[in-house]
Design an enzyme around this catalytic site. Sequence first.
Site, mmCIF file in Angstrom:
data_model
loop_
_atom_site.group_PDB
_atom_site.id
_atom_site.type_symbol
_atom_site.label_atom_id
_atom_site.label_comp_id
_atom_site.label_asym_id
_atom_site.label_seq_id
_atom_site.Cartn_x
_atom_site.Cartn_y
_atom_site.Cartn_z
ATOM 1 N N HIS A 193 -25.783 -12.739 -31.719
ATOM 2 C CA HIS A 193 -26.706 -12.090 -31.019
ATOM 3 C C HIS A 193 -27.901 -11.928 -32.016
ATOM 4 O O HIS A 193 -27.884 -11.357 -33.059
ATOM 5 C CB HIS A 193 -26.447 -10.603 -30.558
ATOM 6 N N TYR A 224 -36.942 -10.103 -29.525
ATOM 7 C CA TYR A 224 -36.392 -11.438 -29.935
ATOM 8 C C TYR A 224 -37.335 -12.030 -30.658
ATOM 9 O O TYR A 224 -37.034 -13.273 -30.934
ATOM 10 C CB TYR A 224 -36.074 -12.229 -28.575
HETATM 11 C C1 DQA Z 1 -28.742 -11.306 -26.889
HETATM 12 C C2 DQA Z 1 -28.308 -9.735 -26.477
HETATM 13 C C3 DQA Z 1 -27.734 -9.671 -25.127
HETATM 14 O O1 DQA Z 1 -27.700 -8.364 -24.879
HETATM 15 C C4 DQA Z 1 -29.202 -10.130 -24.067
HETATM 16 O O2 DQA Z 1 -28.709 -10.146 -22.682
HETATM 17 C C5 DQA Z 1 -29.551 -11.397 -24.191
HETATM 18 C C6 DQA Z 1 -29.722 -11.844 -26.024
HETATM 19 C C7 DQA Z 1 -29.308 -11.201 -28.280
HETATM 20 O O3 DQA Z 1 -29.451 -12.384 -28.579
HETATM 21 O O4 DQA Z 1 -29.488 -10.227 -28.978
HETATM 22 O O5 DQA Z 1 -30.007 -12.287 -23.541
HETATM 23 O O6 DQA Z 1 -27.487 -12.006 -26.792
#
Ligand code: DQA
Length: 140
Positions: A99, A22
Site C-alpha cells: 500500500h 497518493y
Molecule cells: C491503497 C490503500 C487502499 O485502502 C485504497 O483503497 C487504495 C490504495 C494504497 O496504496 O494505499 O486504493 O491500497
Amino acid sequence: MKILILNGVNLNLTGRREKGVYGSETLESINAEIAAYAKKRGAEVAFYQSNLEGELCTAIQNAEGAYDGIVLNAGAFTHYSYALRDAIAAVSVPVVEVHMSNVHAREEFRRQSVLTSVCRGEVLGFGKNSYILALESFLL
Ligand code: DQA
C-alpha cells in the site's frame, strides 16, 4: 528473478486522485521507476493493472510457474475480496502486499486486510517506494 507488479482497482488513477494521499506521480511514471530499479538490480518485471476483481484473480492464477513473485497493491479489494485471498492461497508464487499510504492511519475499514494472512509479507506507508521495497524483498 521475474516479478509481476500487479495493481488493482483505481490504481490507474494514481497521480490524479487524492494527491494528498497518493502523490501526483502517475502509475505509468511509478512503473517506469520500478522498471529502472529492477534493471539496476538485475530483476525482470512485468506490469498489470485491472479494476476488475476476476481479472486480478486470473492474473494471480496465471503467475503460477511464470513469475517468482508478485508485488500486489489490490487497492480497496484488499479490505474485502475473499476471491483475491483464495487466488493468492491457491498458487505457490509468493505475494507481497503493498500500500502506498499508511492504511492504519486512515479510516477504520482500511485497517483490515483479508489478504495479509496469505501473503509473504506487507509493505505500506512509503508512497511509491512501497513498491520498490516490496520488490527488493524478493532480491535480498
Ligand atoms: C491503497 C490503500 C487502499 O485502502 C485504497 O483503497 C487504495 C490504495 C494504497 O496504496 O494505499 O486504493 O491500497
